[in-house]
Scaffold this motif. Structure first.
Motif, PDB file in Angstrom:
ATOM      1  N   TYR A  33      45.168  29.127  44.319  1.00 19.92           N
ATOM      2  CA  TYR A  33      45.324  29.341  42.880  1.00 19.92           C
ATOM      3  C   TYR A  33      44.921  30.754  42.467  1.00 19.92           C
ATOM      4  CZ  TYR A  33      46.474  24.477  42.267  1.00 19.92           C
ATOM      5  OH  TYR A  33      47.106  23.264  42.341  1.00 19.92           O
ATOM      6  N   PHE A  34      43.842  31.262  43.015  1.00 19.99           N
ATOM      7  CA  PHE A  34      43.402  32.615  42.683  1.00 19.99           C
ATOM      8  C   PHE A  34      44.464  33.642  43.085  1.00 19.99           C
ATOM      9  CE2 PHE A  34      41.291  36.564  44.015  1.00 19.99           C
ATOM     10  CZ  PHE A  34      40.743  36.943  42.803  1.00 19.99           C
ATOM     11  N   TYR A  49      40.188  40.666  41.450  1.00 21.37           N
ATOM     12  CA  TYR A  49      38.837  40.634  42.002  1.00 21.37           C
ATOM     13  C   TYR A  49      37.776  41.015  40.970  1.00 21.37           C
ATOM     14  CZ  TYR A  49      40.117  38.970  46.525  1.00 21.37           C
ATOM     15  OH  TYR A  49      40.552  38.149  47.535  1.00 21.37           O
ATOM     16  N   LEU A  50      38.135  41.834  39.993  1.00 18.10           N
ATOM     17  CA  LEU A  50      37.205  42.100  38.886  1.00 18.10           C
ATOM     18  C   LEU A  50      36.972  40.817  38.092  1.00 18.10           C
ATOM     19  CD1 LEU A  50      38.474  45.587  37.658  1.00 18.10           C
ATOM     20  CD2 LEU A  50      36.318  45.087  38.842  1.00 18.10           C
ATOM     21  N   LEU A  51      38.034  40.041  37.897  1.00 11.93           N
ATOM     22  CA  LEU A  51      37.909  38.743  37.232  1.00 11.93           C
ATOM     23  C   LEU A  51      36.999  37.818  38.040  1.00 11.93           C
ATOM     24  CD1 LEU A  51      38.744  36.642  35.078  1.00 11.93           C
ATOM     25  CD2 LEU A  51      40.746  36.151  36.493  1.00 11.93           C
ATOM     26  N   LEU A  52      37.189  37.795  39.350  1.00  9.05           N
ATOM     27  CA  LEU A  52      36.352  36.957  40.213  1.00  9.05           C
ATOM     28  C   LEU A  52      34.884  37.375  40.113  1.00  9.05           C
ATOM     29  CD1 LEU A  52      36.407  34.633  42.276  1.00  9.05           C
ATOM     30  CD2 LEU A  52      36.713  36.361  44.056  1.00  9.05           C
ATOM     31  N   MET A  53      34.629  38.670  40.069  1.00  8.09           N
ATOM     32  CA  MET A  53      33.251  39.157  39.913  1.00  8.09           C
ATOM     33  C   MET A  53      32.637  38.615  38.624  1.00  8.09           C
ATOM     34  SD  MET A  53      33.715  43.170  41.052  1.00  8.09           S
ATOM     35  CE  MET A  53      32.312  43.680  40.089  1.00  8.09           C
ATOM     36  N   ALA A  63      31.919  39.269  45.879  1.00  9.03           N
ATOM     37  CA  ALA A  63      32.972  38.590  45.120  1.00  9.03           C
ATOM     38  C   ALA A  63      34.173  38.326  46.016  1.00  9.03           C
ATOM     39  CB  ALA A  63      33.367  39.414  43.902  1.00  9.03           C
ATOM     40  N   HIS A  64      33.971  37.444  46.978  1.00 13.66           N
ATOM     41  CA  HIS A  64      35.025  37.045  47.896  1.00 13.66           C
ATOM     42  C   HIS A  64      34.980  35.528  48.031  1.00 13.66           C
ATOM     43  CE1 HIS A  64      35.884  41.138  49.165  1.00 13.66           C
ATOM     44  NE2 HIS A  64      34.587  41.328  49.196  1.00 13.66           N
ATOM     45  N   TYR A  71      30.925  24.086  44.879  1.00 15.05           N
ATOM     46  CA  TYR A  71      30.795  24.189  43.417  1.00 15.05           C
ATOM     47  C   TYR A  71      31.529  25.416  42.885  1.00 15.05           C
ATOM     48  CZ  TYR A  71      28.735  24.887  38.817  1.00 15.05           C
ATOM     49  OH  TYR A  71      28.567  25.092  37.467  1.00 15.05           O
ATOM     50  N   ASP A  72      31.278  26.583  43.493  1.00 13.25           N
ATOM     51  CA  ASP A  72      31.928  27.809  43.036  1.00 13.25           C
ATOM     52  C   ASP A  72      33.433  27.764  43.273  1.00 13.25           C
ATOM     53  OD1 ASP A  72      29.688  29.094  41.958  1.00 13.25           O
ATOM     54  OD2 ASP A  72      29.143  29.990  43.882  1.00 13.25           O
ATOM     55  N   CYS A  73      33.872  27.112  44.331  1.00  9.68           N
ATOM     56  CA  CYS A  73      35.313  26.951  44.569  1.00  9.68           C
ATOM     57  C   CYS A  73      35.952  26.203  43.410  1.00  9.68           C
ATOM     58  CB  CYS A  73      35.579  26.208  45.875  1.00  9.68           C
ATOM     59  SG  CYS A  73      35.390  27.212  47.348  1.00  9.68           S
TER      60      CYS A  73
END
Length: 108
Positions: A33-34, A49-53, A63-64, A71-73
């Motif tokens: 999805y990401f 990746y800025l969004l993920l951070m 941020a990988h 939980y984070d997934c």
């Protein structure tokens, strides 16, 4: 327990965190999805990746998706789907293609 960590090619250096099958499946789904955000050219890879951070509250070096737990997934999956909907994208169905044995790994 079936947990392992992938290693970088031709090394014994871990490439991510130790994960069991359940977590590896969530990691694959989170990536699916990401990755749509930049594969569909809705955001650049850098913007993604800025969004993920921001989602994870982590620095760029952490941020990988490969470093996430279950939980984070779930957060990444939820927020990625929410972002895709915000762009008006029909949400693709996730079909697990996870085989589990296609990478070099170190069992624990």
């Amino acid at each position: 327990c079936g947990a392992y960590v992938r290693c970088r090619p031709d090394t014994n250096s871990p490439d991510g965190d130790i994960a069991d099958r359940k977590v590896r499946q969530k990691l694959a789904e989170a990536h699916f999805y990401f990755d749509q955000l930049y594969k569909l050219k809705l955001l650049s890879r850098t913007e993604s990746y800025l969004l993920l951070m921001r989602l994870l509250g982590r620095p760029r070096s952490e941020a990988h998706i490969k470093y996430l737990g279950e939980y984070d997934c779930r957060i990444v999956i939820e927020k990625s789907i929410e972002s895709l909907k915000g762009f008006g994208v029909k949400i693709p169905d996730y079909i697990s293609s996870y085989g589990g044995d296609q990478h070099d790994r170190k069992a624990i």
